[in-house]
Scaffold this motif. Structure first.
Motif, PDB file in Angstrom:
ATOM      1  N   GLY A  57     -45.797  58.512 110.865  1.00  0.00           N
ATOM      2  CA  GLY A  57     -44.843  57.609 109.817  1.00  0.00           C
ATOM      3  C   GLY A  57     -45.547  57.255 108.478  1.00  0.00           C
ATOM      4  N   ASP A  58     -45.954  55.896 108.127  1.00  0.00           N
ATOM      5  CA  ASP A  58     -46.458  55.694 107.144  1.00  0.00           C
ATOM      6  C   ASP A  58     -47.259  54.211 107.277  1.00  0.00           C
ATOM      7  N   ARG A  90     -41.541  61.908 109.178  1.00  0.00           N
ATOM      8  CA  ARG A  90     -42.974  62.268 109.603  1.00  0.00           C
ATOM      9  C   ARG A  90     -43.212  62.585 110.750  1.00  0.00           C
ATOM     10  N   VAL A  96     -45.422  51.549 109.175  1.00  0.00           N
ATOM     11  CA  VAL A  96     -45.407  51.998 110.665  1.00  0.00           C
ATOM     12  C   VAL A  96     -46.354  51.724 111.361  1.00  0.00           C
TER      13      VAL A  96
END
Lengths: 158, 286
Positions: B101-102, B189, B105
């Motif tokens: 994710g990022d 992602r 997250v």
């Protein structure tokens, strides 16, 4: 079923009995009346709903209000110190790091998270750190410049 | 989007979670919520009750002992990605956790929630299969240990029963080198294809190789032919490339495809990512 929830939003405690399914972003916008936080994709991909929970970034569209019970939440409205804007807010303004502004609250809080974990990021690290936040206007160039500018301002201020 | 209504219960301990699970058949456990909440919002899951285990301190943290890392089920991806113990003992796992994710997250998503969800496009199952991890499960009959090979049973399906609580993931640490490389979907992602490799090298030759590919099949696939081609070889770039070239054949006939990438495409791109993972793992194995 409702559950009592107390969340401190930008320093102000807000208490409500909420349905467990209530998302944190709705608690912030409706009950705390802080509408700077946006709902974009509503699927945890775009980052418009990014806030800080106890100082750490989170996507408030993928967090239940009950999960944040007892926590302190900071939104874009809580980042400034009264009339004194946070260096990130100043830099986004000065470097034209926004156009329509919809992504900006989340973008600034994601930038806050980046600078919390890396006070002097390279351009590549800025782009990587903001990859969970989408902007459809700027092409990101001025956002990256704004974050670098804010990092320098904050380093000088220390 | 709003989830269907559900009852909410917060567990303060594993024992309390156990009682709540017994009292609420069909309830879902909530850890960080980054797999479950999207499903609730899409109404792909609509349990009558959700049991929040997210505040159980005993389920969080990383310890190192007996040649293995014990990672509590509530440990976040951010904690795993930044852990020195994981980076030095199981580099592929730290690498994969850092690619999920990022940052926001990774601050909330947990290893336990991730693997219990068993999304075929997820990163951690691929790595945990390649690293021969085991899963500690608290069940009404006591505690049991499940191998990664047995844990992941199908798309969104695991060995966890209705009354089971995953408490920890155990990963063998040290030895050789490992790496994880993926082709990310640009928005979510998630892995279109992800490759994990773990290698041990002695006297200049490869003494064991373990390779898994995720994203392409319902459950990450072990690449037996790649592993066999590496055993006993000096790990030159040519040997790695030749071994990786066979990886597409290890995926079986039932490949996942969607509007973003067809099954044929995933098979075709797999050797590229296996080759990159092997090269990085070989460098770390020394």
């Amino acid at each position: 079923m409702t559950v009592p929830v107390r969340i401190t939003v930008n320093g102000r405690p807000v208490e409500r009995d909420v349905e467990p399914r209530l998302l944190l972003v709705h608690f912030i916008r409706v009950f705390a009346e802080q509408t700077g936080t946006k709902i974009g994709c509503d699927t945890s991909q775009c980052g418009a709903c990014t806030v800080l929970i106890d100082g750490v970034s989170a996507k408030s569209c993928t967090t239940l209000a009950v999960q944040a019970d007892g926590s302190s939440v900071t939104t874009i409205e809580g980042l400034s110190d009264g009339e004194q804007l946070h260096p990130l807010q100043e830099s986004f303004w000065n470097k034209h790091g926004l156009q329509c502004g919809f992504c900006t609250p989340g973008m600034i809080l994601a930038s806050h998270e980046l600078l919390r974990t890396n006070a002097s990021p390279s351009e590549a690290e800025i782009r990587h750190g903001l990859e969970g936040n989408m902007c459809r206007c700027t092409g990101y160039q001025n956002i990256v410049r704004a974050v670098r500018d804010a990092a320098e301002t904050m380093a000088t201020a220390k | 989007m709003f989830a269907a209504n559900f009852e909410y219960h917060r567990a303060g301990s594993v024992a309390e979670a156990r009682q709540l699970l017994a009292a609420h058949p069909g309830a879902k456990l909530l850890a960080g919520g980054h797999s479950l909440i999207p499903l609730l919002k899409l109404r792909l899951a609509a349990p009558e009750a959700v049991i929040d285990i997210g505040r159980i301190g005993e389920l969080r943290g990383i310890s190192n002992g007996g040649g293995a890392l014990r990672i509590g089920a509530l440990t976040t991806h951010a904690e795993i990605a930044s852990s020195d113990a994981v980076k030095s003992g199981a580099a592929a796992l730290a690498e994969a956790a850092g690619l999920i994710g990022d940052p926001a997250v990774r601050n909330r998503g947990t290893i336990g929630g991730n693997v219990a969800h068993a999304d075929p496009a997820s990163d951690l199952p691929t790595v945990l299969i390649a690293l021969d991890a085991t899963f500690t499960v608290n069940s009404p009959d006591g505690e049991r240990s499940v191998s990664a090979a047995d844990f992941f049973q199908g798309m969104m399906a695991t060995a966890l029963g209705e009354h089971d609580i995953l408490t920890a993931v155990n990963v063998p640490a040290g030895g050789g080198g490992s790496a994880y490389v993926k082709f990310s979907h640009p928005a979510s992602r998630y892995a279109v294809v992800g490759a994990a490799a773990s290698l041990t090298v002695a006297g200049g030759t490869c003494t064991s190789a373990s390779v898994a590919v995720g994203g392409a099949t319902a459950v990450p696939a072990r690449c037996a032919s790649v592993e066999a081609a590496l055993a006993g070889q000096a790990l030159s770039a040519d040997v790695i490339a030749a071994a990786a070239a066979a990886a597409g054949g290890d995926l079986g006939d039932d490949l996942l495809g969607d509007v973003f990438a067809s099954g044929d495409y995933r098979r075709a791109v797999t050797p590229v990512y296996v080759q990159r993972a092997l090269a990085a793992a070989a460098e770390r194995a020394g």
